[in-house]
Design an enzyme around this catalytic site. Structure first.
Site, mmCIF file in Angstrom:
data_model
loop_
_atom_site.group_PDB
_atom_site.id
_atom_site.type_symbol
_atom_site.label_atom_id
_atom_site.label_comp_id
_atom_site.label_asym_id
_atom_site.label_seq_id
_atom_site.Cartn_x
_atom_site.Cartn_y
_atom_site.Cartn_z
ATOM 1 N N LEU A 11 10.451 7.284 -5.746
ATOM 2 C CA LEU A 11 9.264 6.614 -4.940
ATOM 3 C C LEU A 11 9.260 5.232 -5.256
ATOM 4 O O LEU A 11 9.557 5.100 -5.975
ATOM 5 C CB LEU A 11 8.528 7.576 -5.387
ATOM 6 C CG LEU A 11 8.508 9.414 -5.470
ATOM 7 C CD1 LEU A 11 7.272 9.202 -5.897
ATOM 8 C CD2 LEU A 11 8.368 9.845 -4.364
ATOM 9 N N GLY A 14 5.921 1.806 -3.060
ATOM 10 C CA GLY A 14 5.301 0.548 -3.411
ATOM 11 C C GLY A 14 5.154 -0.540 -3.609
ATOM 12 O O GLY A 14 6.511 -0.841 -3.219
ATOM 13 N N ARG A 18 0.553 -4.723 -9.249
ATOM 14 C CA ARG A 18 0.926 -5.505 -9.964
ATOM 15 C C ARG A 18 1.597 -6.819 -10.936
ATOM 16 O O ARG A 18 1.386 -7.223 -11.302
ATOM 17 C CB ARG A 18 -0.205 -4.506 -11.579
ATOM 18 C CG ARG A 18 -0.977 -3.924 -11.695
ATOM 19 C CD ARG A 18 -0.890 -2.150 -12.019
ATOM 20 N NE ARG A 18 -0.661 -1.276 -11.172
ATOM 21 C CZ ARG A 18 -0.720 -0.168 -12.051
ATOM 22 N NH1 ARG A 18 -1.083 -0.027 -12.774
ATOM 23 N NH2 ARG A 18 0.499 0.885 -11.164
ATOM 24 N N ASN A 391 35.753 -31.711 2.930
ATOM 25 C CA ASN A 391 35.541 -30.311 2.905
ATOM 26 C C ASN A 391 35.412 -29.983 4.397
ATOM 27 O O ASN A 391 35.213 -29.242 5.107
ATOM 28 C CB ASN A 391 36.055 -29.480 2.226
ATOM 29 C CG ASN A 391 34.864 -29.182 1.983
ATOM 30 O OD1 ASN A 391 33.780 -30.002 1.942
ATOM 31 N ND2 ASN A 391 34.496 -27.886 1.342
HETATM 32 C C1 UD1 Z 1 1.761 7.431 -11.718
HETATM 33 C C2 UD1 Z 1 1.471 8.864 -11.617
HETATM 34 C C3 UD1 Z 1 0.789 8.738 -13.556
HETATM 35 C C4 UD1 Z 1 1.896 8.575 -13.915
HETATM 36 C C5 UD1 Z 1 2.806 7.130 -14.251
HETATM 37 C C6 UD1 Z 1 3.971 7.066 -14.520
HETATM 38 C C7 UD1 Z 1 0.440 9.023 -9.679
HETATM 39 C C8 UD1 Z 1 -0.755 8.972 -8.766
HETATM 40 N N1 UD1 Z 1 0.338 8.858 -10.806
HETATM 41 O O1 UD1 Z 1 0.841 6.114 -11.714
HETATM 42 O O2 UD1 Z 1 0.276 9.904 -13.142
HETATM 43 O O3 UD1 Z 1 1.282 8.672 -15.224
HETATM 44 O O4 UD1 Z 1 3.123 7.131 -12.127
HETATM 45 O O5 UD1 Z 1 4.988 5.768 -14.625
HETATM 46 O O6 UD1 Z 1 1.487 9.880 -9.177
HETATM 47 N N2 UD1 Z 1 5.063 4.738 -4.806
HETATM 48 C C9 UD1 Z 1 5.824 5.576 -2.952
HETATM 49 N N3 UD1 Z 1 4.956 5.647 -1.667
HETATM 50 C C10 UD1 Z 1 3.666 5.487 -2.176
HETATM 51 C C11 UD1 Z 1 2.927 5.280 -3.353
HETATM 52 C C12 UD1 Z 1 4.001 4.732 -4.434
HETATM 53 O O7 UD1 Z 1 6.914 5.874 -3.172
HETATM 54 O O8 UD1 Z 1 2.581 5.018 -1.670
HETATM 55 C C13 UD1 Z 1 6.283 5.101 -5.877
HETATM 56 C C14 UD1 Z 1 6.257 3.299 -6.253
HETATM 57 O O9 UD1 Z 1 6.594 2.471 -5.634
HETATM 58 C C15 UD1 Z 1 6.215 3.782 -7.578
HETATM 59 C C16 UD1 Z 1 6.056 5.293 -8.129
HETATM 60 O O10 UD1 Z 1 6.067 5.653 -6.691
HETATM 61 O O11 UD1 Z 1 7.804 3.544 -7.578
HETATM 62 C C17 UD1 Z 1 4.962 5.260 -8.976
HETATM 63 O O12 UD1 Z 1 3.727 4.454 -8.453
HETATM 64 P P1 UD1 Z 1 2.725 3.935 -8.882
HETATM 65 O O13 UD1 Z 1 1.829 3.529 -8.334
HETATM 66 O O14 UD1 Z 1 3.237 2.985 -9.574
HETATM 67 O O15 UD1 Z 1 2.225 5.095 -10.153
HETATM 68 P P2 UD1 Z 1 0.907 4.812 -11.096
HETATM 69 O O16 UD1 Z 1 0.135 4.577 -11.249
HETATM 70 O O17 UD1 Z 1 2.147 4.259 -12.216
HETATM 71 CA CA CA Z 2 4.252 2.501 -12.482
#
Ligand code: UD1
Ligand code: CA
Length: 457
Positions: A11, A14, A18, A391
């Protein structure tokens, strides 16, 4: 036990709000490599080409950064949450024909292949499994909820956690790495809702849904394994970077690389440094660089994608990028080697010399204040201080050729295309626009005139 096969889904769509950066978070670098590089490096030994990546924010940039992964990207045009990201990838998962799919957050760069292996090992006996950690600070991680019998009941996001409803926190949190049985989890995907504090579809809700259906769910506990921490902020990024930096340098020390002042030496994960190399901090070596046994790397050098042969000596304060530094050669102090700079055996490049797409032959020297671009210098030539290869005419680049044993006097402009022959000489201060023949001498400067002065006495 039935055969299991696993496709991985990363995934990476995002924004990484932050990080406060226009760059997609998964392209933020750790030791000069994008975070995603590390995730792929951990996954590839297990899943080789069966890796899909969900991209969205800065999708073009992410695709461009990994051209070898073309065809394996899935676009999540709107980032509606991690659960939505999986929904978007699901068709591709099904197409892969795998029985299971492992999902990993792209912001977990320190993950190790062994951890992924641990998770896939429980595939046969579960519908859904995920990694849990118990860090010192549960921060914004999703909280793992278990019942009195320690059975998983749900993952509840920090923002949605209610002590009255979910009970006191245990400190066990979700690492963001899951293993799903395609056949049984499929039906749950459509049940995800976005009625939560973030208004997003959470992948983590699959856990509660699976439990409610009586499916088999397991939380694989990994204690306070730092390598499973997600990276969401600059502080978390540099924390991970420092940890990895120190691991790499310590490993080199163990293997027999002499690293002085090791706290100040930064070496990327793709760099090879052979035992018997001596490195002085501060120093940064990145990319696909190779430093062979017997090379010496002075302090305050920035290096990327370059090779260094035995016996070469890199003095201080050099910037070296895409160069090949031959055996027993010298570079610097204060030299700049750009892509295509090649030093053959025993060649020397001194202070304030820049080379780009230029070969300096065996034993040849350019010791001071010189620019060599699109140039080929033979063996044993001497390039005087202040030599410039001109050059570029504003539109095109042209080549300069300097033969074996040639001597270029100081402050010479060589206007390319031009050839200075073997054993030829160029007088200091010349602007050379025509070829100089082998063993000939070229001189092109105003003749000195001494005139009488009338001094007032
Ligand atoms: C997420 C988990 C959380 C976990 C944590 C671990 C969820 C809802 N929560 O939170 O339980 O403890 O990771 O690090 O999943 N992304 C997408 N598409 C989206 C949103 C996010 O591809 O629509 C990807 C982001 O690029 C990222 C990953 O998913 O690589 C996680 O997303 P992020 O927003 O960082 O989740 P956390 O709040 O860290
Ligand atoms: Ca994360």
């Amino acid at each position: 036990m039935s055969e299991t096969s696993v496709t991985a889904v990363v995934l990476a769509a995002g924004k990484g709000t932050r990080m406060h950066s226009a760059k997609p978070k998964v392209l933020q670098t750790i030791l000069n490599e994008p975070m995603l590089y590390y995730v792929y490096a951990a996954l590839e030994p297990l899943f080789s080409k069966n890796i899909l990546t969900v991209i969205g924010h800065g999708a073009d940039q992410v695709e461009a950064a990994f051209p070898e992964k073309a065809g394996s990207f899935v676009l999540q045009a709107e980032q509606l949450g991690t659960g939505h990201a999986l929904q978007v990838a699901w068709d591709a998962v099904k197409k892969s024909g795998a029985t299971h799919c492992t999902v990993i957050n792209g912001d977990t760069p320190l993950v190790k292949t062994e951890a992924m292996e641990r998770l896939t090992a429980v595939a046969g006996s579960n519908d859904l499994a995920f990694m849990t950690i118990t860090p010192k600070d549960a921060g914004a991680f999703g909280r793992v909820v278990r019942d009195e019998d320690r059975r998983i009941t749900a993952i509840v996001e920090a923002k949605d956690y209610d002590i009255n409803k979910h009970g006191p926190v245990t400190g066990e949190v979700n690492a963001g790495i899951y293993l799903l049985k395609v056949e049984t989890i499929e039906a749950l995907l459509d049940e995800l809702k976005n009625e939560n504090a973030s208004g997003e579809y959470y992948i983590t809700d699959l856990v509660g849904l699976a439990v409610a259906r009586g499916l088999k769910v397991e939380g694989v506990q990994c204690g306070d394994d730092l390598s499973l921490m997600g990276i969401n902020s600059p502080r978390e990024l540099v924390h991970a970077e420092n940890a990895l930096r120190s691991m790499i340098v310590e490993d080199l020390l163990d293997k027999g690389v002499l690293v002085h002042n090791p706290q100040t030496v930064i070496i990327g994960p793709r760099v090879t440094v052979e035992p018997g190399v001596e490195i002085f901090g501060h120093c940064e070596i990145y990319g696909k660089s190779v430093v062979k046994a017997g090379a010496r790397m002075g302090s305050y050098n920035y290096i990327t994608d370059s090779t260094f042969e035995a016996g070469c000596d890199i003095k201080q304060f050099c910037h070296i990028e895409g160069a090949e530094v031959g055996p027993n050669s010298w570079v610097g102090p204060y030299a700049r080697l750009r892509p295509g700079a090649v030093l053959k055996d025993g060649a020397r490049v001194g202070n304030f010399v820049e080379m780009k797409k230029a070969v300096l032959g065996e034993g040849s020297k350019a010791s001071h204040l010189t620019y060599l671009g699109d140039t080929e210098v033979g063996k044993g030539a001497n390039i005087g201080a202040g030599t410039i290869t001109c050059n570029y005419d504003g539109k095109n680049k042209f080549k300069t050729t300097i033969g074996d044993g040639a001597f270029i006097g100081s402050n010479t402009a060589l206007v390319a295309p031009v050839t200075v022959g073997r054993e030829a000489l160029v007088g200091a201060g010349s602007t050379i626009t025509r070829d100089v023949p082998d063993e000939g001498a070229g001189i092109a400067r105003g003749k000195q005139r001494n005139i009488e002065r009338k001094l007032k006495k």
